[in-house]
Write an enzyme that holds these catalytic residues in place. Structure first.
Site, mmCIF file in Angstrom:
data_model
loop_
_atom_site.group_PDB
_atom_site.id
_atom_site.type_symbol
_atom_site.label_atom_id
_atom_site.label_comp_id
_atom_site.label_asym_id
_atom_site.label_seq_id
_atom_site.Cartn_x
_atom_site.Cartn_y
_atom_site.Cartn_z
ATOM 1 N N ARG A 20 87.870 54.070 -59.843
ATOM 2 C CA ARG A 20 86.468 53.674 -59.293
ATOM 3 C C ARG A 20 85.224 54.791 -60.182
ATOM 4 O O ARG A 20 84.041 53.446 -59.733
ATOM 5 C CB ARG A 20 86.310 54.511 -57.584
ATOM 6 C CG ARG A 20 86.979 53.705 -57.232
ATOM 7 C CD ARG A 20 87.174 54.107 -55.411
ATOM 8 N NE ARG A 20 86.259 54.317 -55.126
ATOM 9 C CZ ARG A 20 85.411 53.269 -54.509
ATOM 10 N NH1 ARG A 20 86.171 52.178 -53.716
ATOM 11 N NH2 ARG A 20 84.076 53.565 -53.398
ATOM 12 N N ASN A 151 79.403 51.446 -43.938
ATOM 13 C CA ASN A 151 78.723 52.604 -44.580
ATOM 14 C C ASN A 151 77.756 51.457 -44.251
ATOM 15 O O ASN A 151 77.441 50.430 -45.126
ATOM 16 C CB ASN A 151 79.189 53.262 -45.972
ATOM 17 C CG ASN A 151 80.421 54.027 -46.121
ATOM 18 O OD1 ASN A 151 80.410 54.474 -44.770
ATOM 19 N ND2 ASN A 151 80.440 54.010 -47.188
ATOM 20 N N HIS A 164 79.366 44.678 -44.051
ATOM 21 C CA HIS A 164 80.240 44.704 -44.179
ATOM 22 C C HIS A 164 80.625 46.152 -43.706
ATOM 23 O O HIS A 164 79.810 46.894 -43.576
ATOM 24 C CB HIS A 164 80.311 44.478 -45.674
ATOM 25 C CG HIS A 164 79.930 45.878 -46.597
ATOM 26 N ND1 HIS A 164 78.579 46.063 -46.875
ATOM 27 C CD2 HIS A 164 80.704 46.978 -47.096
ATOM 28 C CE1 HIS A 164 78.686 47.063 -47.996
ATOM 29 N NE2 HIS A 164 79.646 47.420 -48.194
#
EC number: 2.7.7.12
Lengths: 334, 334
Positions: A20, A151, A164
């Site tokens: 990531r 989030n 989203h």
């Protein structure tokens, strides 16, 4: 390869996901998300995302315009679908490969930042998508639990402004869920009642921490709130698994989420927020003691300090005052 | 009046402290702390703080200049010393009055932001103060546990730049400490060994997560690190209570903290950070299974998202890489 590693003292599983790191460097440093930069989640930009897993559509084929809600694999996944768990010990430690699904639910085809401003019908479909993805992923016997969360806003950890949410289905149960399962089971064994049922009964009796009620839900600021304006959305009827929710419940949930998120947007100046859907593991049967619910946290203070490392929270807004404030915030959308 | 309230599902105690709302409004919104505004912690500004509880002094009387390390009550306390616990039930909930001590340890008389830049002798004295305060507060039988922590930098929750740490002594055990106590006890009962001892033995054998070792301490990035560069400082010898540490151990701890904080300052660009001292409750005897230790978290990413609500952490820097990097960061102070 990502790894799942278990803390040997408290049993908390952590994802070690070095891949990531290739995420855009500025993700974690911006205070506000750009609303004018290229939006890969916009209808018409389907070729800018990973190929879709599913979508609710008015028209078009997969990866074409015409969708209403769309699910894609996370471009920078914390876990990956391919491979074997290969559970093993490393000396005294326990680990397994980071197998699982990490998906993004794009909630609307147009560029809208806040779920509160989507139509009730749109929000209902988002929750139907959660439902459908859990039902689908549950069939993978390597996977044990589905964590659905949102989030919203840079200060709540989002890296894109287009509304989203995310789904991480993994071979382990997140420790917070496990602790709730354990605590609720202990209560049930001792008293023969569900703590969720007791809690709702008492909250409805006093009313002081209730934000709103509908046919199927009670929305409240919990007695031991960790954060100012922490809000829980709890179903009235016993059900441990979200994916078993009936149509009437999911439809009502859409209304409830529209209402509470609008109250927060209007009353708390459009704050960043997180919500987490707490639901029982795939592998467990229907549990009489645990109830699925949503925990919603507006992020009113930019920072957190020692609470991170100690689990000891200082909350400056009593939940009674938070609930009273949110009850009094008029809705303009009805 | 502040209240301690217990979450009925997981048993987590939370402080509801509305009085803290009177703190300066900008506390939580600044990204950087002012280094030029009035410094109430500066030597000579003693009359700008609450009256001191204790100080290590070269000269002068209480609340006069001449001190090296100074302890004062927190001006915006989360708990207060006066009153009775008055433990009671509120329907199904458990609560008690927010009794306890909330103190600030001002670590140096001059305006210095980072403990890393204090002398080793100065840092040792800070840890001696922790020791002395715990010994003193332990005599109050209403109080059960002492939590010592530091928020360094605005993004780690600090509201003043002058190097300081805090102590909250309360009638409950913070849930993170309780979970460690429970997990460590379970391990001990099952295997007859201390998990801390096993962990250190394995870490020293492989070396890959070791940052440094001294006569009395092992500094490592834990196997299941939640955050990039999470670092634990663990004593080699079994001891459950920090306040029982011997002189040699406290002196060595000063050296270790100077070293690791300097490594972080130099290697990670002077990051904001938190540390939390994990120590056993006052009320428990010396425990064979639990070991006091310090958990240190540099705050490299400004935001946290769903991890707050789920306890499910995604860490992008494997602890092996973090430890290697910190090992390789040369110290310039020795």
């Amino acid at each position: 390869m990502q790894e799942l590693r278990k803390d040997p003292i408290v049993g908390r599983w952590v994802i070690i996901a070095p891949e990531r790191l290739t995420r855009p460097q500025n993700v974690s440093d911006a205070d506000e998300l750009s609303t004018t930069s290229f939006d890969p989640f916009l209808e018409g930009h389907e070729d800018a995302t990973t190929p879709e897993i599913m979508a609710y559509r008015n028209s078009g084929e997969a990866n074409e315009p015409g969708w209403r809600v769309r699910v894609i694999p996370n471009k920078f996944p914390a876990v990956t679908v391919e491979g074997q768990l290969d559970k093993r010990g490393v000396g005294i430690y326990d680990m397994m490969n980071g197998i699982g699904a990490h998906e993004v639910i794009v909630e609307c085809p147009h560029r809208e930042q806040n779920m509160s401003r989507l139509s009730v019908e749109n929000i209902r479909e988002v929750f139907w998508v959660y439902h459908d993805r859990l039902v689908d992923l549950k069939r993978d016997t390597r996977l044990v639990h589905g964590l659905i969360f949102k989030n919203k806003g840079a200060r709540a950890g989002a890296s894109l402004d287009h509304s989203h949410s995310q789904l991480i289905v993994s071979p382990i149960v997140p420790i917070t869920i496990q602790e709730e399962l354990d605590g609720a089971e202990k209560f049930y064994k001792y008293r023969g009642r569900s703590i969720f049922s007791d809690m709702i009964q008492q909250e409805l009796a006093t009313g002081e921490r209730i934000v709103m009620e509908t046919e199927h839900f009670v929305v409240m600021c919990p007695y031991a709130s960790r954060f100012p304006f922490e809000t829980w959305i709890v179903p009235r009827q016993q059900a441990s698994h979200f994916e078993t929710a009936t149509q009437a419940v999911v439809e009502d949930l859409g209304t409830v989420m529209k209402s509470i998120l609008t109250k927060m947007e209007l009353g708390l100046d459009d704050p960043p927020y997180n919500y987490v859907l707490h639901t029982a593991p795939f592998s467990s049967p229907n549990l009489p003691h645990f109830r699925w619910h949503i925990e919603l946290f507006p992020r009113l203070s930019r920072v957190a300090g020692f609470e991170w490392g100690s689990g000891f929270y200082i909350n400056t807004v009593p939940p009674e005052e938070a609930a009273q404030f949110l009850r009094g915030t008029e809705l303009t959308f009805t």
